[in-house]
Design a protein around this motif. Structure first.
Motif, mmCIF file in Angstrom:
data_model
loop_
_atom_site.group_PDB
_atom_site.id
_atom_site.type_symbol
_atom_site.label_atom_id
_atom_site.label_comp_id
_atom_site.label_asym_id
_atom_site.label_seq_id
_atom_site.Cartn_x
_atom_site.Cartn_y
_atom_site.Cartn_z
ATOM 1 N N TYR A 69 23.414 19.618 -60.322
ATOM 2 C CA TYR A 69 22.661 20.317 -59.280
ATOM 3 C C TYR A 69 23.586 20.623 -58.113
ATOM 4 O O TYR A 69 24.411 19.804 -57.711
ATOM 5 C CB TYR A 69 21.493 19.429 -58.837
ATOM 6 N N ARG A 70 23.445 21.799 -57.576
ATOM 7 C CA ARG A 70 24.238 22.246 -56.416
ATOM 8 C C ARG A 70 23.314 22.391 -55.218
ATOM 9 O O ARG A 70 22.265 23.039 -55.302
ATOM 10 C CB ARG A 70 24.888 23.597 -56.751
ATOM 11 N N MET A 94 20.152 14.428 -53.205
ATOM 12 C CA MET A 94 20.241 15.378 -54.312
ATOM 13 C C MET A 94 19.502 14.866 -55.551
ATOM 14 O O MET A 94 18.892 15.650 -56.290
ATOM 15 C CB MET A 94 21.715 15.669 -54.622
ATOM 16 N N CYS A 95 19.535 13.565 -55.771
ATOM 17 C CA CYS A 95 18.775 13.007 -56.889
ATOM 18 C C CYS A 95 17.279 13.154 -56.671
ATOM 19 O O CYS A 95 16.519 13.376 -57.618
ATOM 20 C CB CYS A 95 19.136 11.545 -57.094
ATOM 21 N N ALA A 96 16.855 13.055 -55.428
ATOM 22 C CA ALA A 96 15.437 13.262 -55.131
ATOM 23 C C ALA A 96 15.026 14.698 -55.438
ATOM 24 O O ALA A 96 13.919 14.958 -55.931
ATOM 25 C CB ALA A 96 15.163 12.928 -53.657
ATOM 26 N N ARG A 97 15.915 15.634 -55.165
ATOM 27 C CA ARG A 97 15.613 17.036 -55.481
ATOM 28 C C ARG A 97 15.586 17.254 -56.991
ATOM 29 O O ARG A 97 14.740 17.999 -57.504
ATOM 30 C CB ARG A 97 16.659 17.949 -54.820
ATOM 31 N N LEU A 98 16.496 16.608 -57.717
ATOM 32 C CA LEU A 98 16.460 16.670 -59.176
ATOM 33 C C LEU A 98 15.130 16.145 -59.708
ATOM 34 O O LEU A 98 14.565 16.686 -60.654
ATOM 35 C CB LEU A 98 17.611 15.858 -59.766
ATOM 36 N N GLU A 99 14.641 15.085 -59.089
ATOM 37 C CA GLU A 99 13.337 14.544 -59.487
ATOM 38 C C GLU A 99 12.245 15.593 -59.323
ATOM 39 O O GLU A 99 11.362 15.738 -60.170
ATOM 40 C CB GLU A 99 13.029 13.314 -58.632
ATOM 41 N N LYS A 100 12.316 16.367 -58.256
ATOM 42 C CA LYS A 100 11.310 17.412 -58.018
ATOM 43 C C LYS A 100 11.381 18.480 -59.105
ATOM 44 O O LYS A 100 10.352 18.991 -59.570
ATOM 45 C CB LYS A 100 11.561 18.035 -56.647
ATOM 46 N N PHE A 101 12.595 18.815 -59.538
ATOM 47 C CA PHE A 101 12.759 19.836 -60.569
ATOM 48 C C PHE A 101 12.198 19.398 -61.920
ATOM 49 O O PHE A 101 11.987 20.225 -62.798
ATOM 50 C CB PHE A 101 14.236 20.209 -60.728
ATOM 51 N N LYS A 102 11.991 18.112 -62.073
ATOM 52 C CA LYS A 102 11.447 17.609 -63.327
ATOM 53 C C LYS A 102 10.127 18.300 -63.675
ATOM 54 O O LYS A 102 9.771 18.443 -64.841
ATOM 55 C CB LYS A 102 11.255 16.097 -63.219
ATOM 56 N N GLU A 103 9.437 18.786 -62.661
ATOM 57 C CA GLU A 103 8.128 19.425 -62.866
ATOM 58 C C GLU A 103 8.213 20.718 -63.672
ATOM 59 O O GLU A 103 7.228 21.144 -64.263
ATOM 60 C CB GLU A 103 7.481 19.719 -61.498
ATOM 61 N N LEU A 159 20.037 24.765 -59.812
ATOM 62 C CA LEU A 159 19.834 23.745 -60.832
ATOM 63 C C LEU A 159 20.655 24.171 -62.051
ATOM 64 O O LEU A 159 20.270 25.070 -62.793
ATOM 65 C CB LEU A 159 18.358 23.614 -61.207
ATOM 66 N N HIS A 160 21.793 23.521 -62.248
ATOM 67 C CA HIS A 160 22.664 23.874 -63.372
ATOM 68 C C HIS A 160 22.137 23.304 -64.691
ATOM 69 O O HIS A 160 22.169 23.965 -65.720
ATOM 70 C CB HIS A 160 24.076 23.334 -63.135
ATOM 71 N N TYR A 217 27.754 20.946 -51.877
ATOM 72 C CA TYR A 217 27.930 19.825 -52.795
ATOM 73 C C TYR A 217 27.347 20.093 -54.173
ATOM 74 O O TYR A 217 26.310 20.760 -54.322
ATOM 75 C CB TYR A 217 27.279 18.560 -52.211
ATOM 76 N N LYS A 218 28.016 19.525 -55.176
ATOM 77 C CA LYS A 218 27.488 19.528 -56.546
ATOM 78 C C LYS A 218 27.491 18.106 -57.073
ATOM 79 O O LYS A 218 28.489 17.391 -56.943
ATOM 80 C CB LYS A 218 28.328 20.414 -57.466
#
Length: 568
Positions: free
Chosen positions: A425-426, A514-523, A415-416, A430-431
């Motif tokens: 996000y990498r 990858m956007c779904a994973r970014l959503e998870k990092f929101k936590e 998570l950059h 892919y990034k």
């Protein structure tokens, strides 16, 4: 604007009315709370001493670009760095954060920067930002493991309160500066004025002392720091393992060096550009510093059980980014402060007896700066059986197999950034970059290098290009990507390290994943620190010295002495 709305919706569940700096961010569901994920077995080979914790030395260069070292094909001459890199393991995919203080925060906490609230900007003198006090640092864990910890050079993680300074965050000794930059000879902040060069230590009774080193004004900063680091090595009590965090100013602005260095170190390079010649002189100071410290380590009785990590805190600053330039990250795109590879992928290598069996090898496994403590912890545990219990969950992974055996990386994602206005996000090869990637875009080409052209990317005016199904934007929902790639950049950074071809339009399924994973990092995102200028913090209120200004040290005696040139 679509991207602003998107990001506001993205972060709306975690941003309160006021910044919260005293509470931990929510635990990541993927990281154990009190256990460091480790390699399946210890990977100890080479010149380590059985049963003894290794001495660890970090040499952190400042703003050194990918194309500023000879072993990457630079026209600049760096024989010292080239030789040391050839004697150990080159880390060719070592990732940092885009800026100085964010990388240092991630390195010392082993956590993604979004957990700290420092994701929006670099720490600036007099603005009140700092690494939160609830963060437990690598040095505090190393102290539990018996280490003596020394910081020589740049801190850049806060100085509003004494509690934010190195000796209250796990270091036993500090000789250097609190802020992000100082004049190499005057030792005042190069932008804002105000003296910032000091020594902090505790006496035999545990009392805290600070000496403000005005007496050293006029002397070359890099030499002062190097001489002090050598003194620490020579006088260290070898009954305890040593952790030396040597954070030099070179090659951060201002581009300064002793008389004669520019001609000496640019001679024979063919460099004609003024900034690049200035950089050559500054880089010469770094070369001499690394050489002298390494020679001192080799002469000490500690060398056979020492590992040295050399890294740059981020990529270089090309084309007068942030009002100065000279560095080059070619063939990587852009530079410091951005979310392109030129900012995030920086020179790094490991050398010393513990890795001499890897002489001349390169690792192309992904390594993030947050991985260093879990990696070191695994090595220490394998040698001594000692371990620590984590106070906060970490994001770093144990890559000891990669460092000691040139084995495969255990890191699968990074998570950059996840902020108002941009995310990066990498995942695997892919990034993804959503939103504004940064101020500067392009390639700093140097003599003899071919041009690099963007093959396919979105236009400069990218706002409003991103479409998402109504009602789902806030949860990253179902992305629909326009033909031109819209407001999303997707690169295969393994096949296309120069990030010349935006694949977002061709691979919407990867964008969605990858956007779904970014959503998870929101936590795990903590609200970004926004403080602005604080009048009480300014050096003009403290005798022209940058120093802690908060009155929150009840019961702790602070003994400060200002040493001028007339005091010995």
């Amino acid at each position: 604007m679509v991207i602003s709305l998107l990001c506001l919706l993205l972060l709306s569940t975690c941003v309160g009315s006021e910044p919260v700096l005293s509470e931990s961010a929510p635990d990541s569901p993927d990281v154990p709370e009190t256990q460091i994920p480790e390699a399946e077995a210890p990977y100890l080979v080479g010149g380590s001493v059985a049963g003894k914790a290794p001495n660890v030395v970090f040499i952190i260069a400042d703003d050194l670009g990918w194309n500023d070292v000879g072993y990457h094909g630079s026209e600049l001459k760096t024989p010292v760095l080239d030789k040391l890199a050839s004697e150990g393991l080159r880390l060719e995919r070592h990732y940092t954060q885009p800026e100085c203080s964010t990388t240092r925060a991630s390195l010392l906490t082993s956590r993604y920067i979004v957990r700290t609230g420092l994701q929006d900007d670099v720490i600036v003198n007099g603005e009140g930002m700092a690494l939160p006090l609830n963060e437990t640092l690598m040095t505090q864990y190393l102290r539990e493991l018996g280490y003596s910890n020394y910081l020589i050079g740049k801190w850049h993680l806060g100085g509003n309160s004494w509690k934010e300074t190195p000796l209250f965050r796990g270091f036993d000794y500090f000789y250097g500066y609190l802020g992000g930059q100082i004049h190499y000879f005057g030792h005042y902040h190069a932008k804002f004025g105000g003296h910032d060069f000091r020594k902090n230590y505790r006496d035999a009774d545990g009392k805290f002392h600070e000496e403000v080193l005005k007496k050293e004004s006029g002397k070359y900063l890099t030499k002062l720091l190097t001489d002090e680091a050598i003194r620490v090595v020579e006088e260290h009590d070898q009954s305890k393992p040593m952790f030396l965090y040597f954070s030099v100013p070179n090659v951060h602005s201002p581009n300064q060096s002793p008389k004669g260095y520019i001609d000496k170190y640019s001679q024979g390079t063919g460099i004609t550009e003024f900034d690049r010649k200035q950089l050559a002189g500054n880089l010469g100071g770094l070369e001499e510093s690394v050489h002298n410290l390494t020679e001192a380590l080799k002469k000490s009785d500690m060398w056979e059980n020492t590992m040295v990590v050399f890294l740059s805190d981020n990529g270089g600053c090309p084309e007068h980014l942030m009002s100065y330039g000279g560095q080059s990250n070619y063939p990587l795109r852009s530079g410091k402060t951005t979310l392109f590879e030129g900012a995030l992928r920086a020179p790094a290598f490991v050398y010393g007896p513990m890795v001499e069996h890897l002489r001349g090898q390169e690792s192309h496994g992904t390594f993030h700066v947050s991985d260093w403590f879990p990696t070191l912890h695994s090595i220490i545990k394998a040698k001594t059986g000692k371990t620590v219990k984590l106070v906060n969950p970490i994001d770093g992974v144990d890559n000891s197999a990669m460092i000691l055996n040139n084995g495969p990386t255990k890191r699968t994602e990074i998570l950059h950034q996840l902020n108002l206005g941009n995310q990066a996000y990498r995942m695997g090869d892919y990034k993804i970059i959503v939103g504004d990637p940064g101020k500067y875009d392009g390639y700093k080409k140097t003599e003899g290098r071919p041009d690099i052209k963007i093959q396919y990317d979105e236009p400069e005016d990218f706002l409003g290009k991103l479409k998402c199904t109504l009602g789902l934007c806030g949860s990253f929902g179902d992305y629909i990507v326009d033909e031109d790639g819209a407001n999303v950049r997707l690169y295969n950074v393994i096949e296309d390290p120069s990030e010349t071809y935006n694949l977002a339009a061709k691979k919407p399924e990867i964008v969605k994943e990858m956007c779904a994973r970014l959503e998870k990092f929101k936590e795990i995102v903590m609200p970004a620190q926004f403080n602005g200028k604080i009048n009480a913090a300014h050096h003009k209120h403290h005798g022209g010295i940058w120093q802690p200004w908060k009155d929150d040290m009840e019961g702790v005696e602070i003994n400060q002495k200002i040493l001028t040139k007339t005091e010995l």
